[in-house]
Design an enzyme around this catalytic site. Structure first.
Site, short mmCIF file in Angstrom:
data_model
loop_
_atom_site.label_atom_id
_atom_site.label_comp_id
_atom_site.label_asym_id
_atom_site.label_seq_id
_atom_site.Cartn_x
_atom_site.Cartn_y
_atom_site.Cartn_z
N ARG A 120 0.82 -1.23 0.00
CA ARG A 120 0.00 0.00 0.00
C ARG A 120 0.85 1.28 0.00
NH1 ARG A 120 -3.47 -3.09 3.62
NH2 ARG A 120 -5.37 -3.67 2.48
N LYS A 142 4.62 11.79 -10.80
CA LYS A 142 3.79 10.99 -11.70
C LYS A 142 4.47 9.64 -11.94
CE LYS A 142 1.27 14.33 -14.55
NZ LYS A 142 1.04 14.78 -15.95
N GLU A 184 11.93 18.13 -23.58
CA GLU A 184 11.28 18.60 -22.35
C GLU A 184 11.91 19.89 -21.85
OE1 GLU A 184 8.59 17.42 -21.17
OE2 GLU A 184 8.43 15.42 -22.04
N LYS A 226 9.65 23.35 -13.46
CA LYS A 226 8.64 22.31 -13.26
C LYS A 226 8.18 22.26 -11.80
CE LYS A 226 7.23 17.62 -14.05
NZ LYS A 226 7.45 16.32 -14.70
N GLU A 236 -2.45 17.83 -10.78
CA GLU A 236 -2.85 18.22 -12.13
C GLU A 236 -4.35 18.48 -12.24
OE1 GLU A 236 -2.52 16.54 -16.63
OE2 GLU A 236 -0.74 16.25 -15.42
N ARG A 240 -0.99 22.58 -13.71
CA ARG A 240 0.02 21.60 -14.10
C ARG A 240 -0.20 21.07 -15.52
NH1 ARG A 240 2.47 16.60 -10.42
NH2 ARG A 240 3.84 15.76 -12.04
N ASN A 244 1.89 19.70 -20.35
CA ASN A 244 1.58 18.78 -21.45
C ASN A 244 1.72 19.44 -22.82
OD1 ASN A 244 0.89 16.51 -19.80
ND2 ASN A 244 -1.06 17.50 -19.33
N HIS A 247 2.42 17.34 -25.88
CA HIS A 247 2.21 15.93 -25.56
C HIS A 247 0.93 15.35 -26.17
CE1 HIS A 247 5.43 16.77 -22.81
NE2 HIS A 247 5.42 15.55 -22.32
N HIS A 251 2.14 12.29 -27.91
CA HIS A 251 1.85 10.96 -27.38
C HIS A 251 1.14 10.09 -28.42
CE1 HIS A 251 2.05 11.66 -22.71
NE2 HIS A 251 3.23 11.58 -23.28
N HIS A 263 10.43 9.31 -27.04
CA HIS A 263 9.40 10.17 -26.46
C HIS A 263 9.69 11.64 -26.78
CE1 HIS A 263 6.54 11.82 -23.60
NE2 HIS A 263 7.52 12.48 -23.01
#
Length: 359
Positions: A120, A142, A184, A226, A236, A240, A244, A247, A251, A263
């Site tokens: 957990r 993330k 990035e 960032k 997000e 935030r 993206n 992206h 993506h 990427h």
């Protein structure tokens, strides 16, 4: 050694910027790291740094095991997560133990996700070894894996206890992976900091030559951009989402190509597409679009690619996790250093942008 504090209340942590692994032991002591650890890496990074890191830790009293999974985006899956969790069990990790993620973005995302769900949730440390992971994925919490041709669909927000950035690891990085990471870095300048954008264009030769002091300065400034966004919007729910930029289309291109493109290459294409939409809407000038494209050229980005099936790319975009209430969020730029989230980008605009970046 440089340091940056990410202020997230009880989830706060330091990002350390340095030129070796010598300072890691002191940093682990500062966070009261447990003595039982599992280093998670991949088959690319293991022969480079896995043995060295394990030896350093074991010589200083840590009960440390090493687990490496097959390198590559295609292995960013739940099967690999289960492999990491099995290694945790086999080494006897309990709720007070810790995972160390040693590698690029795929390693960090998966090790972090495994840490989030094992018992957990246990703590983990990020030791990113690629420019992409040092500039983006290691910061912000993330974690996740790809699922059903959609990138990072399964995952969790799980902040690290420490991010330890050794810029010397970039000297063993293949050129295409360095270019990927610069996607990035350039992105952060476009969306948030025009002065930083100018810095990375003016210092491109030193950066490409991997000048250590310049890399540390670039990395710290980049991570500060960032971190400032993440501090305001950890999960997000609003701001935030500007991270993206590039992206949404990027993506989809990456997935449509079955992850055969890097990427960063795909994010670069997506940034160019988003900048083109911004220009067509009158949000930026043609000169600003050219300035963005010139920065990408400085770092050897491919400005175009063959898009075999626009419809397929568009359909993948409809599965994007950034889509809410049936509406796709698009990040556009209002000028270098500024970004805005739009929910009204049309199919026609997206297709025109794909034509713009297509060969």
């Amino acid at each position: 050694m440089e340091r940056l504090y990410v202020n997230l209340g009880e989830n706060s942590y330091d990002i350390v910027f340095t030129t070796g692994f010598d300072g890691l032991l002191g940093e682990l002591e500062k966070i009261n790291a447990p003595k039982k650890l599992l280093i998670v890496t991949d088959t690319n990074v293991e022969p480079l740094y896995g043995g060295e890191l394990k030896e350093i830790l074991e010589k200083n009293g840590y009960d440390c095991a090493l687990y490496a999974f097959e390198a590559g985006e295609e292995h960013k899956s739940m099967d690999s997560i289960l492999g990491i969790c099995a290694a945790c069990m086999e080494h006897g990790l309990d709720r007070k133990s810790q995972i160390i993620a040693l590698g690029g973005g795929v390693v960090g995302d998966m090790a972090g996700f495994a840490a989030a769900i094992y018992m957990r949730g246990i703590s983990f440390v990020q030791i990113p070894t690629t420019l992409l992971s040092q500039s983006d994925s290691s910061v912000g919490g993330k974690t996740g894996v790809d699922f059903m041709d959609s990138k990072n669909t399964l995952g969790a927000f799980h902040q690290p206890s420490l991010v330890y950035i050794n810029v010397e690891t970039l000297k063993t990085l293949p050129k295409e992976q360095f270019v990927s990471g610069m996607g990035e870095v350039i992105k952060h300048g476009i969306i948030r900091d025009a002065q930083f954008f100018d810095y990375i264009t003016a210092n491109s030769e030193k950066i490409k030559a991997l000048h250590s002091d310049t890399l540390i300065k670039m990395s710290k400034t980049n991570c500060a951009i960032k971190a400032a966004v993440v501090e305001k919007d950890e999960k997000e729910s609003g701001l935030r989402a500007i991270l993206n930029f590039g992206h949404t289309i990027g993506h989809a291109i990456e997935a449509a190509a079955h992850f055969t493109k890097t990427h960063g290459e795909c994010v670069g294409l997506g940034m160019r597409a988003a900048a083109y939409i911004s220009k067509e809407r009158g949000m930026i000038s043609a000169a600003e679009l050219e300035k963005i494209e010139r920065a990408m050229e400085l770092y050897d980005f491919k400005l175009s690619c063959k898009i075999e099936d626009r419809d397929a790319v568009y359909e993948i975009m409809q599965k994007d996790k950034k889509k809410t209430a049936g509406t796709l969020k698009f990040v556009l730029t209002e000028g270098i250093g500024s970004a805005v989230i739009k929910k009204d980008v049309t199919r026609e605009e997206i297709y025109a942008a794909m034509d713009y970046i297509g060969e």
